[in-house]
Design a protein around this motif. Structure first.
Motif, PDB file in Angstrom:
ATOM      1  N   VAL A  96       0.836  -1.198   0.000  1.00  0.00           N
ATOM      2  CA  VAL A  96       0.000   0.000   0.000  1.00  0.00           C
ATOM      3  C   VAL A  96       0.876   1.254   0.000  1.00  0.00           C
ATOM      4  CG1 VAL A  96      -1.683   1.342   1.332  1.00  0.00           C
ATOM      5  CG2 VAL A  96      -1.963  -1.138   1.084  1.00  0.00           C
ATOM      6  N   SER A  97       1.920   1.264   0.821  1.00  0.00           N
ATOM      7  CA  SER A  97       2.825   2.422   0.883  1.00  0.00           C
ATOM      8  C   SER A  97       3.482   2.682  -0.464  1.00  0.00           C
ATOM      9  CB  SER A  97       3.910   2.197   1.947  1.00  0.00           C
ATOM     10  OG  SER A  97       3.361   2.156   3.237  1.00  0.00           O
ATOM     11  N   TYR A  98       3.879   1.603  -1.127  1.00  0.00           N
ATOM     12  CA  TYR A  98       4.503   1.729  -2.448  1.00  0.00           C
ATOM     13  C   TYR A  98       3.561   2.425  -3.422  1.00  0.00           C
ATOM     14  CZ  TYR A  98       5.906   0.254  -7.150  1.00  0.00           C
ATOM     15  OH  TYR A  98       6.219   0.238  -8.478  1.00  0.00           O
ATOM     16  N   PHE A  99       2.323   1.966  -3.497  1.00  0.00           N
ATOM     17  CA  PHE A  99       1.381   2.544  -4.462  1.00  0.00           C
ATOM     18  C   PHE A  99       0.965   3.967  -4.075  1.00  0.00           C
ATOM     19  CE2 PHE A  99       0.627  -1.918  -5.824  1.00  0.00           C
ATOM     20  CZ  PHE A  99       0.849  -1.728  -7.183  1.00  0.00           C
ATOM     21  N   LYS A 100       0.939   4.259  -2.785  1.00  0.00           N
ATOM     22  CA  LYS A 100       0.580   5.611  -2.359  1.00  0.00           C
ATOM     23  C   LYS A 100       1.608   6.647  -2.821  1.00  0.00           C
ATOM     24  CE  LYS A 100      -2.431   4.964   1.674  1.00  0.00           C
ATOM     25  NZ  LYS A 100      -3.423   6.008   1.379  1.00  0.00           N
ATOM     26  N   ASN A 101       2.800   6.192  -3.177  1.00  0.00           N
ATOM     27  CA  ASN A 101       3.824   7.114  -3.658  1.00  0.00           C
ATOM     28  C   ASN A 101       3.450   7.746  -4.994  1.00  0.00           C
ATOM     29  OD1 ASN A 101       5.673   6.884  -1.517  1.00  0.00           O
ATOM     30  ND2 ASN A 101       6.536   5.002  -2.376  1.00  0.00           N
ATOM     31  N   PHE A 102       2.601   7.066  -5.781  1.00  0.00           N
ATOM     32  CA  PHE A 102       2.265   7.628  -7.089  1.00  0.00           C
ATOM     33  C   PHE A 102       0.784   7.480  -7.468  1.00  0.00           C
ATOM     34  CE2 PHE A 102       4.028   3.395  -7.553  1.00  0.00           C
ATOM     35  CZ  PHE A 102       3.129   2.745  -8.381  1.00  0.00           C
ATOM     36  N   LYS A 103      -0.027   6.915  -6.590  1.00  0.00           N
ATOM     37  CA  LYS A 103      -1.471   6.872  -6.797  1.00  0.00           C
ATOM     38  C   LYS A 103      -2.106   7.936  -5.901  1.00  0.00           C
ATOM     39  CE  LYS A 103      -1.707   3.020  -9.390  1.00  0.00           C
ATOM     40  NZ  LYS A 103      -2.228   2.991 -10.775  1.00  0.00           N
ATOM     41  N   ALA A 104      -2.756   8.910  -6.519  1.00  0.00           N
ATOM     42  CA  ALA A 104      -3.304  10.027  -5.752  1.00  0.00           C
ATOM     43  C   ALA A 104      -4.716   9.775  -5.244  1.00  0.00           C
ATOM     44  CB  ALA A 104      -3.293  11.295  -6.611  1.00  0.00           C
ATOM     45  N   GLY A 105      -5.340   8.669  -5.691  1.00  0.00           N
ATOM     46  CA  GLY A 105      -6.724   8.403  -5.341  1.00  0.00           C
ATOM     47  C   GLY A 105      -6.897   7.439  -4.187  1.00  0.00           C
ATOM     48  N   LYS A 106      -7.955   6.643  -4.246  1.00  0.00           N
ATOM     49  CA  LYS A 106      -8.312   5.710  -3.184  1.00  0.00           C
ATOM     50  C   LYS A 106      -7.597   4.375  -3.365  1.00  0.00           C
ATOM     51  CE  LYS A 106     -12.922   7.677  -2.401  1.00  0.00           C
ATOM     52  NZ  LYS A 106     -12.754   8.837  -3.298  1.00  0.00           N
ATOM     53  N   ILE A 107      -7.358   3.693  -2.250  1.00  0.00           N
ATOM     54  CA  ILE A 107      -6.811   2.341  -2.272  1.00  0.00           C
ATOM     55  C   ILE A 107      -7.698   1.452  -1.413  1.00  0.00           C
ATOM     56  CG2 ILE A 107      -4.889   0.853  -1.577  1.00  0.00           C
ATOM     57  CD1 ILE A 107      -2.963   2.981  -2.389  1.00  0.00           C
ATOM     58  N   VAL A 108      -8.142   0.346  -1.997  1.00  0.00           N
ATOM     59  CA  VAL A 108      -9.045  -0.597  -1.340  1.00  0.00           C
ATOM     60  C   VAL A 108      -8.430  -1.987  -1.411  1.00  0.00           C
ATOM     61  CG1 VAL A 108     -11.335  -1.683  -1.449  1.00  0.00           C
ATOM     62  CG2 VAL A 108     -11.090   0.776  -1.890  1.00  0.00           C
ATOM     63  N   LEU A 109      -8.535  -2.750  -0.325  1.00  0.00           N
ATOM     64  CA  LEU A 109      -8.090  -4.146  -0.315  1.00  0.00           C
ATOM     65  C   LEU A 109      -9.284  -5.067  -0.522  1.00  0.00           C
ATOM     66  CD1 LEU A 109      -5.595  -4.327   2.727  1.00  0.00           C
ATOM     67  CD2 LEU A 109      -5.039  -4.143   0.293  1.00  0.00           C
ATOM     68  N   ILE A 110      -9.128  -6.081  -1.378  1.00  0.00           N
ATOM     69  CA  ILE A 110     -10.139  -7.126  -1.514  1.00  0.00           C
ATOM     70  C   ILE A 110      -9.467  -8.461  -1.244  1.00  0.00           C
ATOM     71  CG2 ILE A 110      -9.803  -7.105  -4.041  1.00  0.00           C
ATOM     72  CD1 ILE A 110     -12.660  -8.260  -4.291  1.00  0.00           C
ATOM     73  N   GLY A 111      -9.988  -9.195  -0.269  1.00  0.00           N
ATOM     74  CA  GLY A 111      -9.448 -10.495   0.074  1.00  0.00           C
ATOM     75  C   GLY A 111     -10.358 -11.607  -0.390  1.00  0.00           C
ATOM     76  N   HIS A 112      -9.766 -12.675  -0.895  1.00  0.00           N
ATOM     77  CA  HIS A 112     -10.509 -13.881  -1.255  1.00  0.00           C
ATOM     78  C   HIS A 112     -10.112 -14.993  -0.305  1.00  0.00           C
ATOM     79  CE1 HIS A 112     -11.895 -17.490  -3.239  1.00  0.00           C
ATOM     80  NE2 HIS A 112     -10.642 -17.882  -3.421  1.00  0.00           N
ATOM     81  N   SER A 113     -11.104 -15.678   0.289  1.00  0.00           N
ATOM     82  CA  SER A 113     -10.848 -16.827   1.157  1.00  0.00           C
ATOM     83  C   SER A 113      -9.946 -16.407   2.325  1.00  0.00           C
ATOM     84  CB  SER A 113     -10.232 -17.961   0.330  1.00  0.00           C
ATOM     85  OG  SER A 113     -10.183 -19.155   1.067  1.00  0.00           O
ATOM     86  N   THR A 114      -8.812 -17.064   2.510  1.00  0.00           N
ATOM     87  CA  THR A 114      -7.921 -16.704   3.611  1.00  0.00           C
ATOM     88  C   THR A 114      -7.386 -15.289   3.445  1.00  0.00           C
ATOM     89  OG1 THR A 114      -7.323 -19.035   3.832  1.00  0.00           O
ATOM     90  CG2 THR A 114      -5.897 -17.465   4.942  1.00  0.00           C
ATOM     91  N   GLY A 115      -7.448 -14.743   2.224  1.00  0.00           N
ATOM     92  CA  GLY A 115      -7.104 -13.339   2.028  1.00  0.00           C
ATOM     93  C   GLY A 115      -8.033 -12.413   2.795  1.00  0.00           C
ATOM     94  N   CYS A 116      -9.241 -12.895   3.135  1.00  0.00           N
ATOM     95  CA  CYS A 116     -10.154 -12.109   3.969  1.00  0.00           C
ATOM     96  C   CYS A 116      -9.554 -11.900   5.354  1.00  0.00           C
ATOM     97  CB  CYS A 116     -11.508 -12.804   4.084  1.00  0.00           C
ATOM     98  SG  CYS A 116     -12.400 -12.990   2.534  1.00  0.00           S
ATOM     99  N   GLN A 117      -8.895 -12.933   5.878  1.00  0.00           N
ATOM    100  CA  GLN A 117      -8.213 -12.780   7.163  1.00  0.00           C
ATOM    101  C   GLN A 117      -7.143 -11.696   7.083  1.00  0.00           C
ATOM    102  OE1 GLN A 117      -9.648 -16.375   6.564  1.00  0.00           O
ATOM    103  NE2 GLN A 117      -7.968 -17.353   7.654  1.00  0.00           N
ATOM    104  N   ASP A 118      -6.450 -11.634   5.933  1.00  0.00           N
ATOM    105  CA  ASP A 118      -5.414 -10.617   5.764  1.00  0.00           C
ATOM    106  C   ASP A 118      -6.004  -9.213   5.832  1.00  0.00           C
ATOM    107  OD1 ASP A 118      -3.208 -12.308   5.528  1.00  0.00           O
ATOM    108  OD2 ASP A 118      -3.480 -12.560   3.371  1.00  0.00           O
ATOM    109  N   VAL A 119      -7.181  -9.019   5.216  1.00  0.00           N
ATOM    110  CA  VAL A 119      -7.827  -7.708   5.262  1.00  0.00           C
ATOM    111  C   VAL A 119      -8.189  -7.350   6.702  1.00  0.00           C
ATOM    112  CG1 VAL A 119      -9.835  -6.356   4.537  1.00  0.00           C
ATOM    113  CG2 VAL A 119      -8.707  -7.889   2.905  1.00  0.00           C
ATOM    114  N   MET A 120      -8.766  -8.301   7.429  1.00  0.00           N
ATOM    115  CA  MET A 120      -9.130  -8.047   8.823  1.00  0.00           C
ATOM    116  C   MET A 120      -7.890  -7.822   9.686  1.00  0.00           C
ATOM    117  SD  MET A 120     -12.443  -8.040   8.907  1.00  0.00           S
ATOM    118  CE  MET A 120     -12.766  -8.154  10.672  1.00  0.00           C
ATOM    119  N   GLU A 121      -6.848  -8.599   9.445  1.00  0.00           N
ATOM    120  CA  GLU A 121      -5.601  -8.438  10.207  1.00  0.00           C
ATOM    121  C   GLU A 121      -4.995  -7.067   9.940  1.00  0.00           C
ATOM    122  OE1 GLU A 121      -2.518  -9.985  12.831  1.00  0.00           O
ATOM    123  OE2 GLU A 121      -4.530 -10.707  12.330  1.00  0.00           O
ATOM    124  N   TYR A 122      -5.021  -6.647   8.684  1.00  0.00           N
ATOM    125  CA  TYR A 122      -4.484  -5.336   8.317  1.00  0.00           C
ATOM    126  C   TYR A 122      -5.180  -4.231   9.097  1.00  0.00           C
ATOM    127  CZ  TYR A 122      -2.787  -1.560   5.260  1.00  0.00           C
ATOM    128  OH  TYR A 122      -2.180  -0.431   4.768  1.00  0.00           O
TER     129      TYR A 122
END
Length: 305
Positions: A96-122
């Motif tokens: 996220v930090s990397y992309f914030k260096n050159f993306k001026a808009g919104k950043i959203v995380l989408i998790g699939h399956s166990t990736g959902c745990q990653d979103v909640m952990e984040y």
């Protein structure tokens, strides 16, 4: 020459060059100026680049000035067995930090399956206060690994595997690899005792245990009840998820999570969160109308931010 149907155009970003951690950003459709809003996809166990079936469909349907990037973590493919949610969240923060260096808009995380745990952990796990703020989160197929393991493994074998893992943890060998006889009935992938119990602990205290249907309100208050007010969440449960116990009332589960979130400062979007009728866990091989419903919910949620 026309591109192959199974090929995708895009950019590979090395967001942690020294560790070869990468993210593949799909070329926006239609491709014009560089998209400033970004949806970052995090897959589940065994997932990697282009293994989440519906990723292309979402990438092709995103609103103008949005693009999709698929994050490659240390836990991707077979790496999950020697990794952890905290490590995933740390790597996602760098992404996220990397992309914030050159993306001026919104950043959203989408998790699939166990990736959902990653979103909640984040958003709610240890150290979340120091992670870059994101503008939204989507959890698709948030199934309980503990309940799923109980469905696919013989009960006696699972009890034995948990006992072996607990003995190793108690003896100070939490980060050692479980013996093959303890995991072979589920996977040939090397798994540490700590990660095994994180996913399957019969004590309902595993670090990965965010979505089990039998969790107490007190436990859910530490996850859904701890969501930040700045980051709305969209919950998309698969109506025919083969890794959720058939007896689970999926709509009631989503409503319960939303109720817990309201007791805290968080917000689960009630307009776009839903149970997707006819959807399997990964939507692989599902009818086009089912995939389209998922895409519509994702796009609608992004447009609402």
């Amino acid at each position: 020459m026309a591109p192959r149907r199974d090929a995708r155009r895009g950019l590979v970003h090395r967001y942690v060059p020294n560790h070869w951690l990468t993210a593949f950003e799909h070329t926006p459709t239609p491709a014009s100026e560089e998209a400033q809003n970004l949806l970052i996809l995090v897959g589940g166990l065994f997932d990697g680049l282009q293994t989440v079936h519906y990723a292309d469909s979402i990438a092709d349907a995103l609103p103008e000035n949005w693009s999709l990037a698929q994050a490659h973590l240390s836990s991707s493919y077979a790496g999950w067995g020697i990794s952890s949610l905290i490590k995933d969240a740390t790597e996602l923060a760098k992404c996220v930090s990397y992309f914030k260096n050159f993306k001026a808009g919104k950043i959203v995380l989408i998790g699939h399956s166990t990736g959902c745990q990653d979103v909640m952990e984040y958003l709610t796990g240890p150290g979340h206060e120091g992670r870059p703020i994101i503008d939204g989160g989507i959890i698709q197929a948030p199934a309980s690994d503990r309940e799923a393991f109980g469905m696919v493994m013989d009960p006696d074998v699972l009890r034995h595997s948990n006992a072996v893992a607990q003995k190793m943890v108690d003896s100070g060998a939490a980060d050692e690899i479980l013996p093959r006889h303890a995991t072979d009935s589920f996977t040939k992938t090397p798994v540490t005792a700590r990660r095994w119990l994180s996913l399957t602990s019969p004590n309902h205290d595993g670090a990965d245990d965010y979505f089990s249907s039998d969790l107490e309100d007190e436990q859910l208050m530490k996850s859904f009840g701890a969501l930040p007010a700045t980051t709305p969440i969209c919950v998309l449960v698969s109506g025919e998820d083969e890794y959720m116990p058939p007896a689970v009332d999926k709509s009631a589960l989503v409503n319960r999570w939303a109720s817990i979130a309201r007791r805290g400062a968080g917000r689960i979007d009630v307009e776009y969160s839903c149970v997707i009728k006819g959807a399997s866990h990964s939507l692989r091989g599902n009818p086009e109308e089912v995939v389209s419903m998922l895409v519509q919910k994702v796009v609608g949620f992004l447009n609402s931010l």
